[in-house]
Design an enzyme around this catalytic site. Structure first.
Site, PDB file in Angstrom:
ATOM      1  N   ARG A 119     -18.777  31.064  95.884  1.00 22.21           N
ATOM      2  CA  ARG A 119     -17.451  30.735  96.446  1.00 22.21           C
ATOM      3  C   ARG A 119     -16.616  29.851  95.520  1.00 22.21           C
ATOM      4  NH1 ARG A 119     -20.736  29.958 100.831  1.00 22.21           N
ATOM      5  NH2 ARG A 119     -20.792  31.782 102.184  1.00 22.21           N
TER       6      ARG A 119
ATOM      7  N   LYS B 207      -3.592  33.448  88.106  1.00 18.64           N
ATOM      8  CA  LYS B 207      -3.955  34.790  88.588  1.00 18.64           C
ATOM      9  C   LYS B 207      -5.189  35.288  87.840  1.00 18.64           C
ATOM     10  CE  LYS B 207       0.522  36.798  89.814  1.00 18.64           C
ATOM     11  NZ  LYS B 207       1.409  37.943  89.538  1.00 18.64           N
TER      12      LYS B 207
ATOM     13  N   GLU C 284       5.585  39.788  75.048  1.00 17.29           N
ATOM     14  CA  GLU C 284       5.735  38.866  76.184  1.00 17.29           C
ATOM     15  C   GLU C 284       6.550  37.633  75.768  1.00 17.29           C
ATOM     16  OE1 GLU C 284       4.809  39.558  79.262  1.00 17.29           O
ATOM     17  OE2 GLU C 284       3.082  40.909  79.157  1.00 17.29           O
TER      18      GLU C 284
ATOM     19  N   LYS D 153       6.655  29.328  81.520  1.00 15.76           N
ATOM     20  CA  LYS D 153       5.784  29.867  82.568  1.00 15.76           C
ATOM     21  C   LYS D 153       5.461  28.774  83.586  1.00 15.76           C
ATOM     22  CE  LYS D 153       2.373  32.979  84.037  1.00 15.76           C
ATOM     23  NZ  LYS D 153       1.477  34.082  83.792  1.00 15.76           N
TER      24      LYS D 153
ATOM     25  N   GLU E 203       3.947  33.995  94.155  1.00 17.19           N
ATOM     26  CA  GLU E 203       4.856  35.142  93.978  1.00 17.19           C
ATOM     27  C   GLU E 203       5.446  35.595  95.307  1.00 17.19           C
ATOM     28  OE1 GLU E 203       3.406  37.913  91.052  1.00 17.19           O
ATOM     29  OE2 GLU E 203       5.079  39.284  91.409  1.00 17.19           O
TER      30      GLU E 203
ATOM     31  N   ARG F 118       8.664  34.192  90.455  1.00 22.41           N
ATOM     32  CA  ARG F 118       7.604  34.730  89.598  1.00 22.41           C
ATOM     33  C   ARG F 118       7.866  36.201  89.288  1.00 22.41           C
ATOM     34  NH1 ARG F 118       1.374  32.471  89.714  1.00 22.41           N
ATOM     35  NH2 ARG F 118       0.780  33.643  87.876  1.00 22.41           N
TER      36      ARG F 118
ATOM     37  N   ASN G  19       8.660  39.940  85.657  1.00 16.70           N
ATOM     38  CA  ASN G  19       8.346  41.370  85.560  1.00 16.70           C
ATOM     39  C   ASN G  19       9.382  42.165  84.771  1.00 16.70           C
ATOM     40  OD1 ASN G  19       5.950  41.180  86.911  1.00 16.70           O
ATOM     41  ND2 ASN G  19       6.852  41.534  88.919  1.00 16.70           N
TER      42      ASN G  19
ATOM     43  N   HIS H 181       8.407  45.373  83.138  1.00 21.86           N
ATOM     44  CA  HIS H 181       7.102  45.764  83.668  1.00 21.86           C
ATOM     45  C   HIS H 181       7.157  46.925  84.656  1.00 21.86           C
ATOM     46  CE1 HIS H 181       5.823  42.160  81.645  1.00 21.86           C
ATOM     47  NE2 HIS H 181       4.567  42.304  82.033  1.00 21.86           N
TER      48      HIS H 181
ATOM     49  N   HIS I 162       4.631  49.413  83.288  1.00 19.47           N
ATOM     50  CA  HIS I 162       3.389  49.785  83.987  1.00 19.47           C
ATOM     51  C   HIS I 162       3.283  51.300  84.122  1.00 19.47           C
ATOM     52  CE1 HIS I 162       2.888  45.594  86.042  1.00 19.47           C
ATOM     53  NE2 HIS I 162       2.261  45.649  84.878  1.00 19.47           N
TER      54      HIS I 162
ATOM     55  N   HIS J 126      -0.506  46.980  76.484  1.00 21.88           N
ATOM     56  CA  HIS J 126       0.375  46.436  77.528  1.00 21.88           C
ATOM     57  C   HIS J 126       1.710  45.923  76.963  1.00 21.88           C
ATOM     58  CE1 HIS J 126       1.670  44.360  81.140  1.00 21.88           C
ATOM     59  NE2 HIS J 126       1.828  43.264  80.424  1.00 21.88           N
TER      60      HIS J 126
END
Ligand code: NAD
Ligand code: ZN
Length: 341
Positions: free
Chosen positions: A104, A126, A168, A207, A217, A222, A226, A229, A233, A246
């Site tokens: 956990r 994340k 990025e 950031k 988000e 946030r 994107n 993106h 994606h 990416h």
């Protein structure tokens, strides 16, 4: 630099790799990939326990996650055993999710070793893995204890991986800070030792501002990250994840999305040209054959986990250094842009 989050805060330290390692708990377990191990095993304490996975996105799998949990149990790792993510974004996400779930949650330390991981994935909490059904579908918000930014490790990246991460970096400049774009342009060779340091630091500051404002988000801040993106994606998915990295996919996506901003009258005219020229000067791709199949591209974007209710959301530039989240760009406008590319 301190990053605050709902459960506390953590430090991002700018230091040498030797210093970063010397500050870690002595009984830490390192998680890395085969490439990073081959280059940097000698930098770790000789007695360090190291778990090594194959390099590449395929390691962000349930199978690999389960294998690592078992290895930790076999090594008798306890709730206080620290896990160190030592590698690129794949390792940060995988080790992060292992750390978030083993018993956990055990302490997580990040030592990111790619441009992409230093400016983006190691900060913000994340973590996660992929499913056969899609990327990053299983994960958690799990902040690290510290992030150590050791830019000396970037020296061993291939030019392609370096440019991949720079996509990025340009993104932060385009959406939040036009001065960052100027400093990238003014820095002669970014690959000279130390040349990229202030640029990496600035990206992490940006950031930090975004994730402190909108950790989970939910507030739209946030989601501004994107930019490039939504299309990017889809390009990654339609090219089968791998041939187009990416950062390369979002480079292509930023050009298309800059054009969408112009088409709906949100962006100043000329935005797409500036974005395209900047990315091309970085050696990044700005177009792809998959952009030609407009129906397939739109369908793929609508299936993305971030699309909802048949609407396409984009983070679009208003000018260089400023952006706006637009949650329901008419599909006819997107189609119009794609058909004219
Ligand atoms: P990566 O971890 O696969 O690293 C790219 C390649 O560089 C790999 O082959 C790796 O072995 C090699 N490498 C790493 N460090 C090196 C070094 N110092 N010298 C030489 N080679 C080195 O990929 P990446 O581009 O760093 O990260 C991509 C991943 O990050 C994706 O899985 C993406 O989903 C994730 N990501 C996560 C977040 C987040 O917020 N969690 C944000 C962006 C991206
Ligand atoms: Zn990205």
């Amino acid at each position: 630099m301190t990053i605050r989050h709902s459960a506390g805060s953590y430090e991002v330290d700018f230091c040498s790799l030797g210093e970063a390692i010397s500050r870690l708990p002595a009984d830490s377990i390192y998680l890395t990939d085969e490439n990073v191990e081959a280059l940097y095993r000698k930098a770790l304490p000789p007695s360090a326990q190291v778990l090594t996975v194959p390099a590449g996105e395929a390691s962000k799998s349930i199978g690999q996650w389960a294998e690592l949990q078992s290895r930790l149990a076999q090594w008798k790792a306890g709730r206080k055993t620290s896990l160190v993510a030592f590698g690129g974004g794949v390792i940060g996400d995988l080790a992060g999710f292992v750390a978030a779930t083993y018993m956990r949650g055990v302490p997580l330390y990040q030592i990111p070793t790619t441009v992409l991981a230093q400016v983006d994935s190691s900060v913000g909490g994340k973590v996660g893995i992929d499913l056969p059904e899609g990327k990053n579908l299983v994960g958690a918000f799990y902040p690290p204890r510290t992030v150590a930014i050791c830019t000396e490790t970037l020296a061993t990246l291939s030019d392609r991986e370096f440019s991949n991460g720079m996509a990025e970096v340009w993104k932060y400049g385009f959406i939040l800070d036009s001065a960052l774009c100027d400093s990238i342009r003014q820095t002669g060779s970014l690959r000279e030792p130390g040349a990229i340091d202030p640029i990496v630091r600035r990206c992490i500051e940006l950031k930090k501002q975004v994730v402190e404002e909108d950790e989970f988000e939910t507030k739209g801040e946030r989601a501004k990250l994107n930019f490039g993106h939504t299309v990017g994606h889809a390009v990654e998915k339609l090219t089968g994840y791998g041939p187009v990295l990416h950062g390369e996919a979002i480079s292509i996506g930023m050009v298309v999305e800059a054009q969408i901003g112009e088409a709906i009258g949100l962006s100043e005219p000329g935005m797409r040209a500036t974005v395209e020229e900047s990315l091309r000067s970085q050696g990044l791709p700005t177009t792809s054959v998959v952009l030609r199949d407009v129906d397939m591209l739109i369908e793929t974007m609508l299936l993305d986990k971030k699309a909802s209710g048949g609407r396409l959301a984009f983070s679009l530039l208003t000018s260089i250094g400023a952006c706006k989240l637009v949650e329901d760009v008419p599909i006819s406008d997107v189609r119009g842009v794609l058909e004219r590319l």
